[in-house]
Design a protein around this motif. Sequence first.
Motif, PDB file in Angstrom:
ATOM      1  N   LEU A 117      30.515  25.823  46.546  1.00 34.20           N
ATOM      2  CA  LEU A 117      31.951  25.745  46.281  1.00 34.20           C
ATOM      3  C   LEU A 117      32.661  25.010  47.420  1.00 34.20           C
ATOM      4  CD1 LEU A 117      34.339  26.489  44.493  1.00 34.20           C
ATOM      5  CD2 LEU A 117      34.541  28.624  45.767  1.00 34.20           C
ATOM      6  N   TYR A 118      32.236  25.286  48.647  1.00 34.02           N
ATOM      7  CA  TYR A 118      32.796  24.562  49.792  1.00 34.02           C
ATOM      8  C   TYR A 118      32.607  23.058  49.625  1.00 34.02           C
ATOM      9  CZ  TYR A 118      32.439  22.302  54.362  1.00 34.02           C
ATOM     10  OH  TYR A 118      32.530  21.418  55.396  1.00 34.02           O
ATOM     11  N   ARG A 119      31.398  22.674  49.272  1.00 34.24           N
ATOM     12  CA  ARG A 119      31.110  21.244  49.137  1.00 34.24           C
ATOM     13  C   ARG A 119      31.803  20.648  47.921  1.00 34.24           C
ATOM     14  NH1 ARG A 119      25.089  18.623  49.835  1.00 34.24           N
ATOM     15  NH2 ARG A 119      25.731  16.446  49.799  1.00 34.24           N
ATOM     16  N   ALA A 120      31.809  21.393  46.817  1.00 33.40           N
ATOM     17  CA  ALA A 120      32.423  20.873  45.597  1.00 33.40           C
ATOM     18  C   ALA A 120      33.919  20.663  45.745  1.00 33.40           C
ATOM     19  CB  ALA A 120      32.144  21.827  44.431  1.00 33.40           C
ATOM     20  N   MET A 121      34.571  21.460  46.597  1.00 33.27           N
ATOM     21  CA  MET A 121      36.003  21.318  46.800  1.00 33.27           C
ATOM     22  C   MET A 121      36.323  20.402  47.976  1.00 33.27           C
ATOM     23  SD  MET A 121      36.999  22.972  44.281  1.00 33.27           S
ATOM     24  CE  MET A 121      38.758  22.908  44.564  1.00 33.27           C
ATOM     25  N   GLY A 122      35.326  19.656  48.436  1.00 29.43           N
ATOM     26  CA  GLY A 122      35.588  18.626  49.427  1.00 29.43           C
ATOM     27  C   GLY A 122      35.738  19.130  50.840  1.00 29.43           C
ATOM     28  N   GLY A 123      35.160  20.241  51.165  1.00 27.46           N
ATOM     29  CA  GLY A 123      35.187  20.683  52.551  1.00 27.46           C
ATOM     30  C   GLY A 123      35.964  21.948  52.792  1.00 27.46           C
ATOM     31  N   GLY A 124      36.218  22.707  51.766  1.00 24.97           N
ATOM     32  CA  GLY A 124      36.917  23.982  51.968  1.00 24.97           C
ATOM     33  C   GLY A 124      37.925  24.239  50.877  1.00 24.97           C
TER      34      GLY A 124
END
Length: 500
Positions: free
Chosen positions: A475-482
């Motif tokens: 989820l962190y990666r999918a939302m572009g860094g947080g």
Amino acid sequence: MRNIRLPTLCLGASLLLSACAVPRPPEKVEAPVPAQWNTPLPASTAALPHGGSLPTLAEWWRQLNDPLLVELIFAAEAASPTVASAGARITEARASRVAAGAALIPNLTGTASASRGNSPSSGFSTGSTSGSTDGIPTSLPILTTGQAGLQSSWEIDLFGGLRANRDASQARFVGADAQWHEARVSVAAETANAYLAERACRRQLVVSTSDAQSRAETARLTDLSARAGFTAPADAALARASAAEAAGRLTQQRALCAVQRQALSALTGIEAPSLDAKLDAASIDVTLPAVQAVHSVPAEALAQRPDIFAAQLAVAAASADAGAALAQRFPRLTLQGSIATVQVRAGGFRETLDTWTIGPLALTVPIFDGGTLAANSEAAKARYDESVAVYRARVRQAVREVEEALINLKSTDERASDADTAVTNYQASFDATQQRYGTGLASLFDLEDARRTLFVSQTARVSLQRERAEAWVSLYRAMGGGWSRPESVATTTNPVTPSP
């Protein structure tokens, strides 16, 4: 005044013509976003995640209250060749942007030259006939010539080709910056996964150690009972086999944990002994923050992904490239000029001259090139179409990644309580069976069955914890860094530009 009137009029006309830029394909295109998402993906260029602020990006990981994880992530980013390569591309794109912008303004070149020699013309020019025979000089004076000046050339951007090149370079520069953030996000996610996998391996090692010790103790007691004649030899053999099997699993688990640590050492660049000391001192229990149920994700969140941001800029750059290629098919206008000082010395003669020129004002018109310029324009349009397709594909992939991460998080959350309940009750069942076995009311087969069931449930709980951690990192990666809930999003008013 008559001599400079024509160039002046031509220059004014060229400046008026420079406003006639060739058309470009659209820089902003629509993206496929699910209908249930509450806002459309903005076509305008969005800001980088958290404004590109490195301390703000680190705050997301600090939710775990695990300083070691933050330390490992920064170490991995410092050691990553991917991040270093992305930083070098920023420098390259910055230089290209400067060069493209410089093409719009006149260039100025300094020149200087000097010569020294003699010639018949120099003797006659000074009226010197000393030592001559029949009017032919036998001793010629030395002629020295020096010149210094400035030369200027300017291509007037009649149809916007140079401006298009500048815009494309600017878009690529900002896109390279976004790709640098994307590299950081990828390295951070990879490091977090490796660290959380090592923590899960250690938790499984605790389970395997406890199981091996329990089986070894049962085998010892059963062997003593068999020697005393109270237990059948077959039961003693079964207990020894069970203990050996558990010992083998324990050895395998230790090896797996050692491999995880070696991978983490290679990723972060920290020497293995130092990393082992840090990992041994840290707690193996990692408590992930709760993620609230999300029924609709703001589509602006996708625009915060560095890869989506870079794909948007790639479309803008390809649009500008298409415009620049089309402009090459139209006339080009250049203006030159120079100023210079010339000094001539010959014998006792010396003269200094100041010169200047405006022109020529040259118009270059492509007439026949075998279709090269038309082919270049078509190729640029094809690259634009490709960039649009890549952008839309990345948006679809981003939607998929976000929804998969949310589904996995929800699933692991719902299964966590069931896994805890299963472990608690299997532990109670095993404890009761062990007591009954000690009093002779339960067989060794009953005890081993209860132990095996407990071990499986404990292993399943560790696997579930690791699965939830992987979904959280995804989820962190999918939302572009947080990502955080809208009411707790902190805005960054002063974005930090990276200095790779």
